[in-house]
Design an enzyme around this catalytic site. Structure first.
Site, PDB file in Angstrom:
ATOM      1  CD  GLU A 165      -3.248   0.571   2.018  1.00 38.15           C
ATOM      2  OE1 GLU A 165      -3.719  -0.332   2.174  1.00 38.15           O
ATOM      3  OE2 GLU A 165      -3.625   1.721   2.765  1.00 38.15           O
ATOM      4  NE  ARG A 193      -3.549  -3.717  -0.050  1.00 39.42           N
ATOM      5  CZ  ARG A 193      -3.281  -5.058   0.407  1.00 39.42           C
ATOM      6  NH1 ARG A 193      -2.017  -5.513   0.245  1.00 39.42           N
ATOM      7  NH2 ARG A 193      -4.259  -5.849   1.355  1.00 39.42           N
ATOM      8  CG  HIS A 221     -12.615   1.709   8.189  1.00 40.56           C
ATOM      9  ND1 HIS A 221     -11.134   1.774   7.829  1.00 40.56           N
ATOM     10  CD2 HIS A 221     -13.089   0.909   8.308  1.00 40.56           C
ATOM     11  CE1 HIS A 221     -10.974   0.435   7.444  1.00 40.56           C
ATOM     12  NE2 HIS A 221     -12.076  -0.135   7.751  1.00 40.56           N
TER      13      HIS A 221
HETATM   14  N1  LIG Z   1      -7.966  -7.754   5.478  1.00 39.00           N
HETATM   15  C1  LIG Z   1      -8.628  -6.922   4.717  1.00 39.00           C
HETATM   16  O1  LIG Z   1      -8.196  -6.783   3.580  1.00 39.00           O
HETATM   17  C2  LIG Z   1     -10.363  -6.583   4.917  1.00 39.00           C
HETATM   18  C3  LIG Z   1     -10.865  -6.097   3.848  1.00 39.00           C
HETATM   19  C4  LIG Z   1     -12.088  -5.882   4.295  1.00 39.00           C
HETATM   20  C5  LIG Z   1     -12.773  -6.196   5.519  1.00 39.00           C
HETATM   21  N2  LIG Z   1     -11.911  -6.570   6.635  1.00 39.00           N
HETATM   22  C6  LIG Z   1     -12.587  -6.893   7.858  1.00 39.00           C
HETATM   23  O2  LIG Z   1     -13.673  -7.863   7.598  1.00 39.00           O
HETATM   24  C7  LIG Z   1     -14.301  -7.817   8.807  1.00 39.00           C
HETATM   25  C8  LIG Z   1     -15.946  -7.995   8.273  1.00 39.00           C
HETATM   26  O3  LIG Z   1     -15.951  -9.313   7.672  1.00 39.00           O
HETATM   27  P1  LIG Z   1     -17.318  -9.987   7.648  1.00 39.00           P
HETATM   28  O4  LIG Z   1     -18.397  -9.020   7.087  1.00 39.00           O
HETATM   29  O5  LIG Z   1     -17.087 -11.062   6.945  1.00 39.00           O
HETATM   30  O6  LIG Z   1     -17.736 -10.124   9.208  1.00 39.00           O
HETATM   31  P2  LIG Z   1     -17.962 -11.451  10.161  1.00 39.00           P
HETATM   32  O7  LIG Z   1     -16.643 -12.132  10.096  1.00 39.00           O
HETATM   33  O8  LIG Z   1     -18.210 -10.652  11.271  1.00 39.00           O
HETATM   34  O9  LIG Z   1     -19.107 -12.305   9.685  1.00 39.00           O
HETATM   35  C9  LIG Z   1     -20.428 -12.131   9.357  1.00 39.00           C
HETATM   36  C10 LIG Z   1     -21.404 -12.528  10.515  1.00 39.00           C
HETATM   37  O10 LIG Z   1     -21.643 -13.894   9.683  1.00 39.00           O
HETATM   38  C11 LIG Z   1     -21.454 -15.081  10.241  1.00 39.00           C
HETATM   39  N3  LIG Z   1     -21.050 -16.041   9.117  1.00 39.00           N
HETATM   40  C12 LIG Z   1     -19.895 -16.082   8.566  1.00 39.00           C
HETATM   41  N4  LIG Z   1     -20.027 -17.034   7.592  1.00 39.00           N
HETATM   42  C13 LIG Z   1     -21.232 -17.460   7.504  1.00 39.00           C
HETATM   43  C14 LIG Z   1     -22.064 -18.310   6.706  1.00 39.00           C
HETATM   44  N5  LIG Z   1     -21.380 -19.023   5.651  1.00 39.00           N
HETATM   45  N6  LIG Z   1     -23.381 -18.641   6.952  1.00 39.00           N
HETATM   46  C15 LIG Z   1     -24.047 -18.010   8.095  1.00 39.00           C
HETATM   47  N7  LIG Z   1     -23.351 -17.097   8.926  1.00 39.00           N
HETATM   48  C16 LIG Z   1     -22.203 -16.774   8.649  1.00 39.00           C
HETATM   49  C17 LIG Z   1     -20.500 -14.621  11.342  1.00 39.00           C
HETATM   50  O11 LIG Z   1     -20.360 -15.562  12.288  1.00 39.00           O
HETATM   51  C18 LIG Z   1     -20.790 -13.292  11.574  1.00 39.00           C
HETATM   52  O12 LIG Z   1     -21.739 -13.487  12.682  1.00 39.00           O
HETATM   53  C19 LIG Z   1     -14.154  -6.399   9.361  1.00 39.00           C
HETATM   54  O13 LIG Z   1     -13.503  -6.453  10.705  1.00 39.00           O
HETATM   55  C20 LIG Z   1     -13.278  -5.694   8.339  1.00 39.00           C
HETATM   56  O14 LIG Z   1     -12.343  -4.855   9.102  1.00 39.00           O
HETATM   57  C21 LIG Z   1     -10.874  -6.974   6.005  1.00 39.00           C
END
Ligand SMILES: NC(=O)c1ccc[n+]([C@@H]2O[C@H](COP(=O)([O-])OP(=O)(O)OC[C@H]3O[C@@H](n4cnc5c(N)ncnc54)[C@H](O)[C@@H]3O)[C@@H](O)[C@H]2O)c1
Length: 352
Positions: A223, A227, A238
């Protein structure tokens, strides 16, 4: 659909869980750990278990939710790894959404100075975004992803059937990142999204979205430049997400907050980076058609600004933005004043 080649690993799309099984058999790890939350344990672990067959693993389970993506839960994971006798030839499979892939990646990348890990993302958001690119991390005191590493996984395995058990709200949250990939990189992808709802997303669109994320991170893994375009919508988004986590009874999900950020930062894009008025209107319509309005209160502005000032992307105290010049093209390192930021928040309120 052939595997997408990333920096040092592949993103598998077809027969992905079988690919994971073959990988584990070939690599002969001393121990295999699977990190789940209580939802992915119920909805996703059975399919993984079936694909792994006789491969043995130890399960580490954490409580779901962004509020648990913190160092305390990480300590819990490290403790379990120690208790189960993990050594440096162990591997961790992160089976879950972005919280699991971020926190599991961080826990693995720091345990005994780093053990291998693979990502098996189970939400739309983690499939098209969080699992690809090597950013791992946890939140601290409501500041998102403030502690973390850049560590690439050994592979990523996309199994889109996992999305069948995801709630509509979670699906819509992940959809924001698909919209973003169209807005910053591929106007034809954005066109394809018009008139469809998140449930109608095809594997082709998910694949294209991952390709875009991957193309960008390959060009600039740490980044330093390009990126940064992936941060479109995220400076304000955020801040709103962190604010909502602290103040709202039912906090916004990541993608819901980012979608608000898209409207604010599209406004700034029009003001500062040449985005046409008609394109701004198109973006606002797409977001409003997909996401319910959020009650943003002017009294939150000073807090939001404070959070933005803590953003990792800033330079010499100035708040940095990635802004669109047109749909499909995005610039970065554009600094906006506090007045402009407040105006963009006012604009969101006026749209909702
Ligand atoms: N590393 C990166 O480049 C990057 C990029 C974007 C977001 N993020 C991070 O990602 C996070 C958000 O991710 P998210 O939206 O996946 O949230 P999450 O991991 O909290 O999942 C959302 C909900 O869905 C449930 N769940 C997951 N898979 C499921 C399935 N197949 N069936 C039923 N329920 C399911 C989980 O238990 C949770 O309750 C944030 O912390 C964000 O900062 C990171």
């Amino acid at each position: 659909m052939k595997p997408i080649e990333s920096i040092s690993y592949s993103v598998f799309f077809e027969n992905s869980l079988k690919e994971l099984s073959s990988f584990l058999i070939n690599k002969k790890y001393s121990k295999v750990f699977v990190l789940v939350d209580s939802n992915t344990e119920i909805h996703c672990l059975p399919a993984l278990q079936e694909a792994l067959g006789s491969i043995e693993f130890d399960l580490i389970e954490v409580t779901p939710g962004e509020e648990n993506k913190n160092i305390d839960f990480c300590i819990g994971i490290w403790r379990m790894l120690l208790d189960f006798g993990a050594d440096r030839n162990s591997i961790m499979i992160n089976l879950g959404g972005g919280v699991i892939t971020d926190m599991g990646g961080f826990a693995a990348s720091t345990f005994k100075r780093g053990i291998d890990f693979v990502q098996v993302p189970t939400t739309l958001l983690s499939q098209v975004d969080a699992s690809v690119g090597g950013k791992t991390g946890v939140d601290m005191e409501n500041v998102k992803n403030i502690i973390g590493t850049f560590t690439q996984p050994k592979a990523v395995y996309i199994h889109t059937q996992f999305l069948n058990t995801l709630s509509d709200r979670e699906l819509r949250s992940g959809y924001a990142e698909v919209i973003k990939h169209g807005l910053i990189y591929d106007s034809s992808l954005f066109e394809k999204l018009k008139g469809i709802v998140p449930k109608d997303l095809s594997d082709e669109i998910i694949y294209r979205s991952i390709e875009i994320k991957n193309e960008v991170v390959i060009t600039d893994p740490f980044e330093k430049g390009l990126r940064k375009i992936l941060n479109f919508g995220h400076t304000i988004g955020h801040a709103i997400e962190s604010y909502s986590l602290k103040h709202d009874k039912s906090p916004l999900l990541h993608g819901e907050a980012i979608a608000i950020g898209f409207i604010c930062e599209a406004f700034l894009s029009e003001k500062r980076n040449g985005l046409k008025k008609e394109e701004l209107a198109e973006i606002v319509k797409t977001i409003k058609d997909t996401y319910p309005a959020y009650k943003l209160n002017k009294t939150s502005y000073p807090d939001l600004l404070d959070i933005m000032k803590n953003d990792k992307k800033n330079n010499a105290g100035q708040i940095s933005f990635s802004l669109l010049s047109e749909i499909g093209k995005c610039g970065y390192d554009i600094y906006c004043t506090e007045e402009e930021i407040f105006e963009s928040l006012d604009y969101y309120i006026s749209c909702s």
